[in-house]
Scaffold this motif. Structure first.
Motif, short mmCIF file in Angstrom:
data_model
loop_
_atom_site.label_atom_id
_atom_site.label_comp_id
_atom_site.label_asym_id
_atom_site.label_seq_id
_atom_site.Cartn_x
_atom_site.Cartn_y
_atom_site.Cartn_z
N TRP A 1 2.72 -1.41 1.47
CA TRP A 1 2.38 -2.41 2.16
C TRP A 1 2.50 -3.70 0.16
N GLY A 2 2.50 -3.41 -1.10
CA GLY A 2 2.66 -4.86 -1.62
C GLY A 2 4.04 -5.09 -2.17
N SER A 3 4.88 -4.68 -0.73
CA SER A 3 6.19 -5.39 -0.39
C SER A 3 6.29 -7.45 -0.50
N TRP A 4 5.04 -7.03 -0.55
CA TRP A 4 4.66 -8.87 0.58
C TRP A 4 4.32 -9.41 -0.71
N MET A 5 3.22 -8.99 -1.38
CA MET A 5 2.19 -9.16 -2.84
C MET A 5 4.19 -9.74 -4.00
N VAL A 6 4.77 -8.62 -4.20
CA VAL A 6 6.01 -8.80 -4.90
C VAL A 6 6.99 -9.60 -4.38
N TRP A 7 6.87 -10.27 -2.78
CA TRP A 7 8.10 -11.66 -2.66
C TRP A 7 6.97 -12.69 -2.64
N ALA A 8 5.93 -12.59 -2.22
CA ALA A 8 4.97 -13.98 -2.64
C ALA A 8 4.97 -14.47 -4.57
N MET A 9 5.53 -13.54 -5.00
CA MET A 9 5.12 -13.54 -6.80
C MET A 9 6.52 -14.33 -6.60
N ARG A 10 7.69 -14.04 -6.67
CA ARG A 10 9.10 -14.34 -6.91
C ARG A 10 9.40 -15.93 -6.14
N SER B 1 -9.16 7.27 -5.03
CA SER B 1 -9.13 6.51 -6.74
C SER B 1 -8.41 5.66 -6.70
N ALA B 2 -6.86 6.31 -5.29
CA ALA B 2 -5.71 5.26 -5.99
C ALA B 2 -6.49 4.00 -4.80
N ALA B 3 -7.02 4.33 -3.21
CA ALA B 3 -7.32 3.09 -2.83
C ALA B 3 -8.47 1.72 -2.92
N ILE B 4 -9.17 2.98 -4.35
CA ILE B 4 -10.60 1.68 -4.99
C ILE B 4 -9.31 1.33 -5.74
N ALA B 5 -8.52 1.83 -6.40
CA ALA B 5 -7.84 0.81 -6.95
C ALA B 5 -6.89 -0.19 -6.67
N LEU B 6 -6.75 -0.12 -5.68
CA LEU B 6 -5.31 -0.67 -4.61
C LEU B 6 -6.32 -2.45 -4.22
N LYS B 7 -7.73 -1.91 -4.01
CA LYS B 7 -8.26 -2.90 -3.28
C LYS B 7 -9.06 -3.62 -4.88
N VAL C 1 0.77 -15.58 -13.46
CA VAL C 1 0.65 -15.54 -13.81
C VAL C 1 -0.29 -14.80 -13.67
N ARG C 2 -1.44 -14.84 -13.26
CA ARG C 2 -2.73 -13.48 -12.89
C ARG C 2 -2.48 -13.07 -11.77
N PHE C 3 -2.33 -13.54 -10.80
CA PHE C 3 -0.83 -13.31 -9.57
C PHE C 3 0.14 -11.83 -9.37
N ALA C 4 0.63 -12.28 -10.82
CA ALA C 4 2.47 -11.76 -11.06
C ALA C 4 1.47 -10.46 -11.43
N SER C 5 0.17 -10.43 -12.27
CA SER C 5 -0.14 -8.71 -12.72
C SER C 5 -0.27 -8.16 -11.97
N ALA C 6 -1.30 -8.80 -10.86
CA ALA C 6 -2.25 -8.34 -10.04
C ALA C 6 -0.87 -6.78 -8.93
N ALA C 7 0.37 -8.28 -8.47
CA ALA C 7 1.25 -7.14 -8.11
C ALA C 7 1.70 -6.55 -8.24
N ARG C 8 1.88 -5.86 -9.73
CA ARG C 8 2.35 -5.45 -10.42
C ARG C 8 1.99 -4.21 -10.57
N SER C 9 0.64 -4.15 -10.47
CA SER C 9 -0.25 -3.73 -10.92
C SER C 9 -0.59 -2.77 -9.46
N HIS C 10 -0.52 -3.24 -8.13
CA HIS C 10 -0.47 -3.16 -7.25
C HIS C 10 0.54 -2.06 -6.32
N ARG C 11 1.44 -2.86 -7.36
CA ARG C 11 2.95 -1.44 -6.74
C ARG C 11 2.70 -0.38 -7.35
#
Length: 260
Positions: A197-206, A108-114, A130-140
């Motif tokens: 995995w989401g550390s990359w998204m957080v880095w990109a968001m910042r 279920s978590a993998a589906i949410a990550l997708k 802004v939308r990307f930051a929201s997705a990154a936070r949800s991913h984390r």
């Protein structure tokens, strides 16, 4: 039980030279060195190989190899001797339930990550930080849930102490305990690998956005596509393991339920 041999645990100390199922049959070899007590080698040997393989490298092709181990375990559970043993030992069914629940939650978590990765990809296409930051936070947040799943089954990676005694009962119980411990250990490793995995998204968001930076956008899209591809494999693999765990537990429960 054949005199002169007892399968010792941990089973993973076995190697082709010490596992009686791997011994080459020779004219001068004593008969009791060619098999493990009353368990047939065509059933026992593949299971020991799968357990050893998972223990040696738990983070490589984890779910596929867990599925292979569970298939070998299912062969063992259908032996009459295993059925008699498990009617007197119920702990394995409880451990299987915890593992099945963890894999069901992971899927279920993998589906949410997708979904969050897809949202991040859309945000990049529309250059919407802004939308990307929201997705990154949800991913984390989902990744933290997965780390929690790993923690919840970590104790199952240790084989429980066996009741004193020797004989087929003790041997089968030990083999099943080792198989479930290897499954839990590999599951924990795979879960933890995903939780970062989401550390990359957080880095990109910042990072400060650079309007028109097509090269940066291309790199980000490629990274997201790679993560989505890996996530699909994990979702499918965990689904197979989950169904196999549920089926194995049903088999155990059927053994434990007295026939009318």
């Amino acid at each position: 039980m054949v005199s002169g041999f007892r399968l010792s645990f941990s089973l993973l100390s076995l190697n082709p030279g010490t596992n009686p199922c791997h011994r080459r049959r020779g004219r001068d070899a004593p008969h009791h060195h060619m098999r493990s007590t009353s368990l047939p080698c065509p059933v026992l040997s593949p299971l020991l190989d799968e357990i050893r393989s998972l223990r040696s490298s738990p983070d490589r092709d984890g779910f596929d190899r867990i599925y292979g181990l569970l298939a070998a375990l299912d062969d063992l559970l259908h032996l009459p001797l295993a059925r008699d043993t498990l009617r007197r030992r119920t702990a394995s069914a409880d451990r299987l339930l915890r593992l099945a629940d963890a894999h069901g939650s992971f899927r279920s978590a993998a589906i949410a990550l997708k979904q969050h990765l897809s949202e991040g990809r859309t945000a990049i296409r529309h250059r919407d930080p802004v939308r990307f930051a929201s997705a990154a936070r949800s991913h984390r947040r989902v990744e933290k849930e997965i780390a929690g799943l790993a923690s919840a089954i970590k104790d199952l990676a240790r084989s429980p102490p066996l009741a004193p005694g020797i004989g087929p009962d003790s041997e089968i119980a030990g083999i099943i305990a080792e198989a479930l411990a290897a499954t839990a250990g590999t599951s924990t490793e795979v879960f933890l690998s995903v939780s970062g995995w989401g550390s990359w998204m957080v880095w990109a968001m910042r990072r400060p956005s650079k309007k028109g930076s097509e090269e940066a956008e291309m790199v980000a899209m490629e990274k997201l596509e790679e993560m989505m591809e890996r996530n699909e494999g994990l979702e499918a693999g965990s689904g197979r393991v989950y169904r196999s765990l549920v089926n194995t537990r049903v088999t155990l429960l059927n053994m434990l339920t007295p026939s009318s």
